[in-house]
Design a protein around this motif. Sequence first.
Motif, short mmCIF file in Angstrom:
data_model
loop_
_atom_site.label_atom_id
_atom_site.label_comp_id
_atom_site.label_asym_id
_atom_site.label_seq_id
_atom_site.Cartn_x
_atom_site.Cartn_y
_atom_site.Cartn_z
N ARG A 167 -46.34 24.88 -18.62
CA ARG A 167 -46.47 26.21 -19.22
C ARG A 167 -46.63 27.27 -18.13
NH1 ARG A 167 -51.18 26.83 -23.47
NH2 ARG A 167 -52.30 26.09 -21.65
N LEU A 168 -47.40 26.93 -17.08
CA LEU A 168 -47.61 27.89 -15.99
C LEU A 168 -46.31 28.14 -15.23
CD1 LEU A 168 -49.46 29.56 -14.15
CD2 LEU A 168 -49.93 27.47 -12.86
N LEU A 169 -45.61 27.07 -14.84
CA LEU A 169 -44.38 27.23 -14.06
C LEU A 169 -43.28 27.92 -14.86
CD1 LEU A 169 -44.19 23.82 -12.15
CD2 LEU A 169 -44.78 26.06 -11.23
N ALA A 170 -43.28 27.71 -16.18
CA ALA A 170 -42.25 28.31 -17.01
C ALA A 170 -42.36 29.83 -17.05
CB ALA A 170 -42.31 27.75 -18.42
N THR A 171 -43.55 30.37 -16.73
CA THR A 171 -43.74 31.82 -16.76
C THR A 171 -43.54 32.45 -15.39
OG1 THR A 171 -46.12 31.60 -16.34
CG2 THR A 171 -45.40 31.58 -18.64
N THR A 172 -43.29 31.64 -14.36
CA THR A 172 -43.06 32.16 -13.02
C THR A 172 -41.58 32.51 -12.86
OG1 THR A 172 -42.56 29.99 -12.07
CG2 THR A 172 -44.89 30.63 -12.18
N PRO A 173 -41.22 33.12 -11.73
CA PRO A 173 -39.79 33.40 -11.49
C PRO A 173 -38.91 32.16 -11.54
CG PRO A 173 -41.13 34.69 -9.99
CD PRO A 173 -42.07 33.77 -10.71
N LEU A 174 -39.50 30.97 -11.33
CA LEU A 174 -38.72 29.74 -11.41
C LEU A 174 -38.12 29.58 -12.80
CD1 LEU A 174 -37.88 27.02 -10.07
CD2 LEU A 174 -40.01 26.05 -10.98
N GLY A 175 -38.90 29.88 -13.84
CA GLY A 175 -38.41 29.80 -15.21
C GLY A 175 -38.22 28.37 -15.69
N ARG A 176 -37.97 28.24 -16.98
CA ARG A 176 -37.79 26.92 -17.57
C ARG A 176 -36.54 26.23 -17.05
NH1 ARG A 176 -39.58 27.52 -23.97
NH2 ARG A 176 -41.71 28.27 -23.55
N GLY A 177 -35.45 26.99 -16.95
CA GLY A 177 -34.22 26.40 -16.45
C GLY A 177 -34.35 25.91 -15.03
N GLY A 178 -34.99 26.70 -14.17
CA GLY A 178 -35.20 26.29 -12.78
C GLY A 178 -36.11 25.09 -12.67
N LEU A 179 -37.13 25.03 -13.54
CA LEU A 179 -38.05 23.90 -13.53
C LEU A 179 -37.32 22.61 -13.90
CD1 LEU A 179 -40.86 22.63 -13.40
CD2 LEU A 179 -41.23 23.39 -15.76
#
Length: 262
Positions: free
Chosen positions: A106-118
């Motif tokens: 949930r934390l990484l999905a809200t960063t510039p990385l985004g869900r697709g990048g994750l």
Amino acid sequence: MSATTPPTTPTPAHAGAAPGRRRVLAQTLFETRAILRNGEQLLLAIVIPVVALVGLTRATFVELDTGGASRIDFLTPGVLALAVMSSAFTSQAIATSFDRRNGVLRLLATTPLGRGGLLAGKVLGVLLVEVVQVTVITLTALWLGWQPDPAGTVPAVVSVVLGTAAFTALALLLAGTLRAEAVLAVANLVWLLLAVAGGVVLPADQLPGPMAHLALLLPSGALGEALRESLLHGTLPAWSVVVLLGWTAALGWGAGRLFRWH
């Protein structure tokens, strides 16, 4: 605001963030290191397949129908399939489920990385781990006298990519729908069942009863068959490709619809 003060320009949410490729690359390297530094996952991904390869090759008291091939030529493709299943499915399912439980997803999905990048970083991380696995297993097999069909190199790579896609989709489906503790138990149980009776190390036609037919419809059996045909005969069986693509589409659709990020 005075007349001489220039208007303020809103700052984009991702201003100052690294370019998308660098973000995905950083996540990919992080995922790879996380797997290779974890003793349990390293055992599952590399140690067990190598031990299985050496043990089954040397244990001549174990009867195997190799179809005229040497034991090492017959066993290596199945062990490679087992290694792919270990990293793309079991390791990925367990790691992702605990990341989800701990709020990391949930934390990484809200960063510039985004869900697709994750997700891209996770898939690419699996592929990098598989490069390590294939390298170690290949060197071990060559040391034991393995002589693969050179024409099967490209079909084998295609088989690994298709198998990785199918098992990664299954891993994300489990990790995104079950509690982490349940994923830990289910992923290990499914891995064990498929390794023993899923047509991975041994061909489906050597399994007892209805399992001989069922295994051909499983992603494990399709991957094992694809790698055996590729590395023993230099061909890629169309049925295995259809099965792996079908599982990838079905499991990917399920993961996309049911995956929960928290």
